[in-house]
Scaffold this active site. Sequence first.
Site, PDB file in Angstrom:
ATOM      1  N   ASP A 397       0.945  -1.100  -0.125  1.00 20.91           N
ATOM      2  CA  ASP A 397      -0.077  -0.155   0.033  1.00 20.91           C
ATOM      3  C   ASP A 397       0.836   1.037  -0.149  1.00 20.91           C
ATOM      4  OD1 ASP A 397       0.886   0.191   2.526  1.00 20.91           O
ATOM      5  OD2 ASP A 397      -1.033   0.765   3.590  1.00 20.91           O
ATOM      6  N   LYS A 398       0.265   2.389   0.107  1.00 25.38           N
ATOM      7  CA  LYS A 398       1.208   3.523   0.261  1.00 25.38           C
ATOM      8  C   LYS A 398       1.221   4.368   1.280  1.00 25.38           C
ATOM      9  CE  LYS A 398      -3.133   5.209  -0.680  1.00 25.38           C
ATOM     10  NZ  LYS A 398      -4.220   4.331  -0.550  1.00 25.38           N
ATOM     11  N   GLU A 501      -8.221  13.858   7.744  1.00 29.48           N
ATOM     12  CA  GLU A 501      -9.084  14.806   8.416  1.00 29.48           C
ATOM     13  C   GLU A 501      -8.463  16.028   9.163  1.00 29.48           C
ATOM     14  OE1 GLU A 501     -12.076  12.775  11.055  1.00 29.48           O
ATOM     15  OE2 GLU A 501     -13.211  12.758   9.511  1.00 29.48           O
ATOM     16  N   PHE A 542     -18.051   7.169   8.666  1.00 25.74           N
ATOM     17  CA  PHE A 542     -17.265   6.425   7.572  1.00 25.74           C
ATOM     18  C   PHE A 542     -16.838   5.088   7.920  1.00 25.74           C
ATOM     19  CE2 PHE A 542     -13.444   4.817   6.028  1.00 25.74           C
ATOM     20  CZ  PHE A 542     -13.389   5.357   4.663  1.00 25.74           C
ATOM     21  N   THR A 679      -4.482  -0.175  -2.844  1.00 28.10           N
ATOM     22  CA  THR A 679      -5.049   0.729  -2.032  1.00 28.10           C
ATOM     23  C   THR A 679      -5.623  -0.146  -0.808  1.00 28.10           C
ATOM     24  OG1 THR A 679      -7.338   0.324  -3.177  1.00 28.10           O
ATOM     25  CG2 THR A 679      -6.018   2.290  -3.843  1.00 28.10           C
ATOM     26  N   GLY A 680      -5.459   0.477   0.403  1.00 28.74           N
ATOM     27  CA  GLY A 680      -6.000  -0.442   1.619  1.00 28.74           C
ATOM     28  C   GLY A 680      -4.954  -1.211   2.088  1.00 28.74           C
TER      29      GLY A 680
END
Length: 937
Positions: A397-398, A501, A542, A679-680
């Site tokens: 992932d990143k 956030e 979320f 992703t994830g």
Amino acid sequence: MSMSKSQSQETQITEQDRYLQANNKEFNAMFGYPNNTIKTSKYNVFNFLPLNLFEQFQRLANAYFLILLILQLIPQISSLAWYTTVIPLIVVLSITAVKDAMDDLKKHRNDNQVNNRSVLVLMNGRMEEKKWMNIQVGDIIKLENNQPVTADILLLSSSEPYSLTYVETAELDGETNLKVKQALSVTSQMEANLKLLSAFDGEVKCESPNNKLDRFTGILTYKGKSYILDHDKLLLRGCVIRNTDWCYGLVIYTGPDTKLMQNSGKSSFKRTQIDHLMNVLVLWIFLFLGGMCFILAIGHGIWESKKGYYFQNFLPWKEYVSSSVVSAIFVFWSYFIILNTMVPISLYVSVEIIRLGNSWYINWDQKMFYALKNTPAQAHTTTLNEELGQVKYVFSDKTGTLTQNIMIFNKCSINGTLYGVVYDENGQRVDVSEKTAQVSFSYNKLADPKFSFYDKTLVEAVKKGDRWVHLFFLSLSLCHTVMPEEKVKGELVYQAQSPDEGALVTAARNFGFVLRSRTPETITVVEMGETKIYQLLAILDFTNVRKRMSVIVRTPEGRVLLFCKGADTILCELLHPSCTSLRDVTMEHLDEFAREGLRTLLVAYRELDNSFFRDWSKKHSEACLSLENRENKISTIYEEIEKDLMLLGATAIEDKLQDGVPQTIKVLNKAKIKIWVLTGDKQAAHIGVGISGQEGMQAVLNSDFSFSQFCYLQRLLLVHGRWSYNRMCKFLSYFFYKNFAFTLVHFWYSFYNGFSAQTVYDTWFITFYNLVYTCLPVLGLSLFDQIALETTYWTVINHLFTWGSLGFFFCILFFLYSDGLCLIFPNVFQFLGVAKNTLNTPQLWLSIVLSIVLCMLPSIGYQFLKPLLWPFNVNKVLDGIHRMSHSPPLPGLSQDQHSASRRSAYAFSHRQGFGPLITSGKFMKPKWPKKSSLFKK
């Protein structure tokens, strides 16, 4: 509304939900809940020996030698003394047992240390100190700042305003940023009043114990009213209280029922290709051994029938031998005992020692030590080292792995206008540098001085009062779960659930929409210097499935607004049809953001009719009060209101690459290792590698190897992985070679002794051959061999293990054949003077010299001719890596090489110029590979 005794008995039978009452031990005892004791150890004083032996004899080699020992106790077939098998078996079992005992002893000590911690418990109207292991369901306990949470508890009250409690959850989910928990208003009023807390008799009905860290459903019944409970009101064992002087909680789950212990199940054993190869080799050795014994038994039967039968006057048959066939059957088992050294009893122990040594090399490697955080590389397992040398695919992932996990608000798109791009005097687009002038936020006294932005047009739009720009930043200041703090006057600090956030709320703050404070019912925002209070009606949180979050607020003017932010792949399906043209423009901007490796979100809103919201709110309350299938019901209710949204724009956040990431990717690509960026977080890992960065502790806790920087992956794979694999291959080759060379002599000797199962070696030589004589050279080669260290001379290690092994052999030899032992134990040591007399014969030394020369000549010739005639691909790869180590920096890729289909919902975060390298088609394939060797987190 209280629960009667008959009701409680009925619920105990169903046992689908958990029932408890505060300060009522008798009631809670009816359900048989466990105490707060934890046990991670496996053994105790009484079961260690039988249980450990049972586990060890499940290994094929150990079970074989146990059977062999039983056969040796049968005098009709035993051709070797029983101690030739017992001594090696005891040594191997003892080494493994000591290792297992030491590991389990550490677990015992850790369990005792945790179970004997102290905590304050409310008892008879006062706080008393009790040990953790004595805490029961229904107890009310007090926790203080920096104290770990004792059990899974329902937060009742705290020292902070609105009964907020800040916790660090690194041990659970790996995230180092603080999480915020909040008590119910009805319980927060008790504060630290022991009289009120002692009188609290609330009843809780909640779900049964499970391992879902982000889920908890329950209902608190108190004074005839029911209150919804969720995971935001539950403090989990393993968390640490931070920035909170004190808090009180009601114990819900204890000991093995806590979510921490529910997640600490047995880890799956990862079997390597070498393990599989060893098992296959051992199986083939068994078959080969059986075949040899069968051939020798047939040879013995033929010899007895043709020659031995006529020599019975000199070599009479035993009374239990009636024919040559019966004699052959006994000889079969005799040879099965004699040739037992072909099966390597010390193989598995030797492999574990080698793997342990290779793991220590990783831990000690100073080139993988990150000085800034004083963090070394760590091998959390010893079984996968050689697999690192066979990696073909890296899945990564990143966030926190390739990047620094420091989020910066970089660009945005508002109502179809792109902001964040810098132009020079000629209208040409330029890159941001240290010399680029920053935007001034002097008009905003509450701006964060550390925030940087370079596009003046956005500030001008804010100052002019652009309606869409104001509504965009208002949504960022309202749609979140960030908690503001102002412990020092004038210093506003945000506690965010995620860095993303925090970056968005900080951006809104600097552009004039400052989140000042919040309560469970209100959000206070300073809009361009004017303080406004919004009534918080609902938070639609979320989740990984929803990929969005929403808030519903009532403005000071009485309007009901829903603000939503989330992944573009989700929000595009929820937009009003009138937003089609704006959506197309915004998606083009998102494609540009993604090409730069930025993390993207769409932002939208919807104005709600009051009557519609009242009906929806009623349905929402009913769904929240449901204990059965609550999540699905709530999700359905959310979908009813999150539709027909009006698009406001999109955000783009930068998360810069770690140092050395592009160079590492290039080197791994040179080594034919394919890299996939996902992703994830994926936990289906074959070999898990954790990056202990800003938010990588969960990966570290679950990983097989860990270090602080992605660039260290290059050394882990290409140095330690290759060394470990080559060492293990050389070890196995040498190990099986020496066993076959030793055992096949007996096969050759049988043709000269009438296949009579006589041994060519004495019993003590057979006993010590694998255990002592040949262990040092093979371990030395397997622990200290380095491919990169090609020397033309012997090192100290070469001399130590070679001459040390030979010296040790001769010391044991002279000891076993000494006059003293022969005189003391004449029945055991029967070779008086053999060693001295043998070493005086020139034929022995000539045989030794010829054997050494003949054995070394093919190896030396092969090593000389190999690089000339048959160079390995790995040598070519290493040469290429050395050549490119001084090559110029990797250039950025042009933007027109990418298409919108390459962009994901959340763009990958990288330093400018290198983002396209990760997300480009160069490292992404249209189809998944059939087999992978390494998953990277």
